[in-house]
Design a protein around this motif. Structure first.
Motif, PDB file in Angstrom:
ATOM      1  N   ILE A  38     -36.677-126.173 -22.943  1.00 53.34           N
ATOM      2  CA  ILE A  38     -35.282-125.752 -23.064  1.00 53.34           C
ATOM      3  C   ILE A  38     -34.505-126.415 -21.928  1.00 53.34           C
ATOM      4  CG2 ILE A  38     -35.844-123.549 -24.158  1.00 53.34           C
ATOM      5  CD1 ILE A  38     -35.243-122.185 -21.496  1.00 53.34           C
ATOM      6  N   ASN A  39     -33.200-126.530 -22.074  1.00 54.80           N
ATOM      7  CA  ASN A  39     -32.378-127.220 -21.080  1.00 54.80           C
ATOM      8  C   ASN A  39     -32.227-126.335 -19.838  1.00 54.80           C
ATOM      9  OD1 ASN A  39     -30.966-129.348 -20.135  1.00 54.80           O
ATOM     10  ND2 ASN A  39     -29.125-128.997 -21.340  1.00 54.80           N
ATOM     11  N   ASN A  40     -32.701-126.811 -18.703  1.00 52.13           N
ATOM     12  CA  ASN A  40     -32.681-126.021 -17.465  1.00 52.13           C
ATOM     13  C   ASN A  40     -31.615-126.519 -16.496  1.00 52.13           C
ATOM     14  OD1 ASN A  40     -34.878-124.454 -18.258  1.00 52.13           O
ATOM     15  ND2 ASN A  40     -36.351-125.889 -17.411  1.00 52.13           N
ATOM     16  N   TYR A  41     -31.132-125.571 -15.679  1.00 56.50           N
ATOM     17  CA  TYR A  41     -30.240-125.913 -14.568  1.00 56.50           C
ATOM     18  C   TYR A  41     -30.774-125.221 -13.321  1.00 56.50           C
ATOM     19  CZ  TYR A  41     -27.131-127.301 -18.341  1.00 56.50           C
ATOM     20  OH  TYR A  41     -26.623-127.891 -19.456  1.00 56.50           O
ATOM     21  N   TYR A  42     -30.869-125.982 -12.231  1.00 56.30           N
ATOM     22  CA  TYR A  42     -31.322-125.419 -10.953  1.00 56.30           C
ATOM     23  C   TYR A  42     -30.097-125.241 -10.065  1.00 56.30           C
ATOM     24  CZ  TYR A  42     -35.976-126.467 -12.637  1.00 56.30           C
ATOM     25  OH  TYR A  42     -37.123-126.497 -13.379  1.00 56.30           O
ATOM     26  N   ARG A  62     -26.968-118.136 -22.917  1.00 55.83           N
ATOM     27  CA  ARG A  62     -26.408-119.147 -23.815  1.00 55.83           C
ATOM     28  C   ARG A  62     -25.206-119.796 -23.140  1.00 55.83           C
ATOM     29  NH1 ARG A  62     -28.722-118.968 -28.840  1.00 55.83           N
ATOM     30  NH2 ARG A  62     -29.634-116.992 -29.504  1.00 55.83           N
ATOM     31  N   ARG A  63     -25.215-121.125 -23.097  1.00 61.43           N
ATOM     32  CA  ARG A  63     -24.138-121.846 -22.410  1.00 61.43           C
ATOM     33  C   ARG A  63     -22.966-122.117 -23.337  1.00 61.43           C
ATOM     34  NH1 ARG A  63     -24.032-128.035 -19.952  1.00 61.43           N
ATOM     35  NH2 ARG A  63     -21.828-127.959 -19.392  1.00 61.43           N
ATOM     36  N   ASP A  64     -21.751-121.879 -22.829  1.00 62.42           N
ATOM     37  CA  ASP A  64     -20.524-122.230 -23.526  1.00 62.42           C
ATOM     38  C   ASP A  64     -19.598-122.868 -22.494  1.00 62.42           C
ATOM     39  OD1 ASP A  64     -18.348-122.504 -25.141  1.00 62.42           O
ATOM     40  OD2 ASP A  64     -17.840-120.372 -25.222  1.00 62.42           O
ATOM     41  N   PHE A  98     -31.317-120.883 -26.003  1.00 66.54           N
ATOM     42  CA  PHE A  98     -31.034-120.387 -24.650  1.00 66.54           C
ATOM     43  C   PHE A  98     -31.195-121.499 -23.621  1.00 66.54           C
ATOM     44  CE2 PHE A  98     -31.628-116.375 -26.782  1.00 66.54           C
ATOM     45  CZ  PHE A  98     -30.836-115.483 -26.063  1.00 66.54           C
ATOM     46  N   THR A  99     -30.548-121.301 -22.488  1.00 64.07           N
ATOM     47  CA  THR A  99     -30.615-122.222 -21.357  1.00 64.07           C
ATOM     48  C   THR A  99     -31.223-121.488 -20.168  1.00 64.07           C
ATOM     49  OG1 THR A  99     -28.718-123.516 -22.072  1.00 64.07           O
ATOM     50  CG2 THR A  99     -29.191-123.538 -19.729  1.00 64.07           C
TER      51      THR A  99
END
Length: 550
Positions: free
Chosen positions: A380-384, A296-298, A314-315
């Motif tokens: 869901i929001n992804n980051y690579y 979970r991003r904060d 979730f991210t």
């Protein structure tokens, strides 16, 4: 049901004078009820015969159309569903019974003189119902707020129908209460109101909105449904290639948790032999190890939690070594220690740090492009995240497994390639690779092999979209038609009186033109506003179906 009640009430309204005359000539209300009962019975029998026969023929036609959309073979033969006929008869028998009871109720509660006057009875000026005004604005605002602020496609799936219900409630309140409040505000504006065309239009509309509000709200909601259903299902069907490309980054994709160099070499050798056998060349090669965790991003911090299969909120963080990134992107990036490169398909990571599992990374660069196939938004929001070496990926995924469970404990190898041949060639290669690697833990996927399944699903949705779109459009057109007819009957005498007191034919035409335009465009303009607010959440919903091409 709503539509049949609407048309039935219109027809009964036109016949009230006839029933009043019968009543005055000596017929009791029980005799009128008997006449209405026989008429309803005859109409029901004719409707059942014509409807069932027409339905059987149209059923076959629609089934053939569905098979054409799905790219399926058309079987010979003709099937009639007895169960379908029985269900239809029961449903429409109940509707006819309800409309009959509603008509009898109207006849019994109305005095003979009121029946004789029919639709000539004057309407009382509707009062501004401030509770409905507030409820309508709150419902509409709540529905719009959900639509605009929902960022996660999984959340969109959960909240969309709640937002729809709020907007429907808001629309009915808007037309029944807010419209009357708005018209009364126009009446108070003397500069606007005391002009010939505005005076007649506004005063007429105030009295008319009381009975027309539900009809206008129905037109608005049905128009919105037509726009949403047809636009989404057509987009899914014609965007099939985009959907397949998002789901399968390459024509052939092989994924495995075995990331050893021996596995890679053996898999590549197998692929080369099979391609040589089929005289095909691999293009747009992909060979990458990727570690995945969900948190979970904060802000710049990603918090680990236990996952029970539900990824809502979730991210996804996908870790790639800089050497794999350079190899697949043909770059020469270099990183030190805790430096990272980061890519977000949504382009929404603007922090200078990334903190996870007691480790802090410094963002050296926000990438604008990434490996083809992994550069599209997901459900869901992804980051690579590109890191210095594999040790960092193993440390993070290992630590994540202790708090996040099995969902947060894997590194996968992806090998993929495109082919320059036809779908049949791709399927042949896919079958051979599947056969050769069946003993390993590899998962082999092919866009060409699964295309038929996608056409079945999205073709079915497209068919439903066309079918429901036509159905709602027909209902909308017929409601508008009955509305115009009923208003014409009501206004005929009123405009005749206006002509007698000095209003010219030209002024009457302008007034009618103004009223018709208002009644016609008000629901459509509101429907367009609904769509404009719904657009963000609709695009999120389509992302669940792998369609990201807005």
């Amino acid at each position: 049901i709503i539509f049949l009640f609407y048309t039935n009430s219109f027809l009964i309204k036109q016949r009230k004078k006839e029933f009043g005359l019968f009543n005055i000539l000596g017929m009791e209300k029980k005799h009128l009820s008997r006449i209405i009962m026989y008429e309803t019975l005859y109409v029901a029998i004719i409707s059942f015969i014509a409807g069932i026969c027409g339905g059987i023929l149209l059923n076959k036609l629609m089934f053939l159309l569905l098979l054409k959309i799905l790219n399926f073979q058309v079987p010979m033969g003709f099937f009639v569903s007895v169960k379908g006929i029985i269900v239809t008869l029961i449903l429409f028998s109940m509707i006819f019974l309800l409309t009959l009871l509603n008509t009898m109720r109207q006849i019994h509660l109305t005095k003979p003189i009121e029946l004789l006057k029919g639709g000539q009875t004057g309407e009382k000026e509707p009062k501004t119902k401030w509770i409905l005004v507030i409820l309508g604005l709150l419902s509409l605002g709540g529905g719009y707020y959900i639509a605009v602020t929902t960022k996660d496609p999984l959340d969109a799936l959960m909240y969309f129908f709640f937002a729809v219900i709020l907007v429907i409630i808001g629309t009915y309140c808007l037309f029944t209460a807010v419209s009357i409040a708005f018209l009364k505000a126009l009446r108070k504006n003397k500069n606007y109101y005391y002009k010939t065309k505005h005076f007649v239009s506004v005063s007429g509309m105030i009295y008319r909105m009381k009975q027309n509000a539900v009809g206008l709200a129905n037109i608005c909601i049905l128009s919105t449904m037509v726009l949403v259903i047809i636009s989404t299902t057509v987009s899914l069907y014609i965007g099939m290639e985009d959907v397949l490309r998002n789901r399968y980054p390459r024509n052939i994709m092989i994924s495995s948790r075995d990331c050893s160099s021996e596995y890679r070499d053996e898999t590549r050798k197998t692929i080369d032999e099979i391609l040589e056998k089929h005289n095909l060349t691999a293009e747009n090669l992909l060979d990458i190890d990727m570690g995945a965790i969900f948190a979970r991003r904060d802000g710049s911090t990603f918090k680990m939690e236990q996952i029970d299969g539900d990824l809502t909120g979730f991210t996804g963080l996908y870790f790639v070594t800089v050497s794999d990134y350079n190899q697949n992107m043909n770059k020469d990036a270099a990183l030190k220690g805790n430096e990272i490169l980061i890519y977000s398909p949504e382009g929404d990571y603007e922090e200078e740090k990334l903190n996870i599992l007691d480790r802090s990374f410094t963002v050296k660069e926000n990438l604008e492009t990434f490996i083809d196939g992994f550069d599209k938004p997901d459900i869901i929001n992804n980051y690579y995240v590109i890191v210095k070496d594999r040790d960092i990926i193993e440390e993070i995924t290992g630590s994540a497994a202790k708090t996040g469970g099995e969902w947060n404990n894997y590194i996968k190898n992806y090998i993929g390639f495109d082919l320059d041949g036809k779908d049949a060639d791709a399927i042949a290669v896919y079958n051979d690779i599947s056969s050769e690697l069946r003993e390993s833990d590899s998962i082999i996927e092919s866009a060409a092999a699964n295309k038929e399944n996608f056409y079945s699903l999205y073709g079915g949705l497209f068919f439903l979209g066309i079918f429901l779109g036509i159905l709602f459009m027909m209902a909308t057109i017929l409601i508008i038609y009955y509305k115009q007819i009923s208003e014409g009957y009501e206004d005929r005498e009123r405009f005749a009186i206006m002509q007698k007191v000095g209003m010219s034919q030209e002024e009457i035409k302008k007034t009618i033109h103004s009223q018709v335009l208002t009644v016609f465009f008000l629901p459509l303009v509101t429907a367009v506003i609904h769509i404009a607010f719904a657009f963000p959440v609709i695009t999120k919903l389509l992302a669940v179906f792998n369609l990201t091409n807005k």
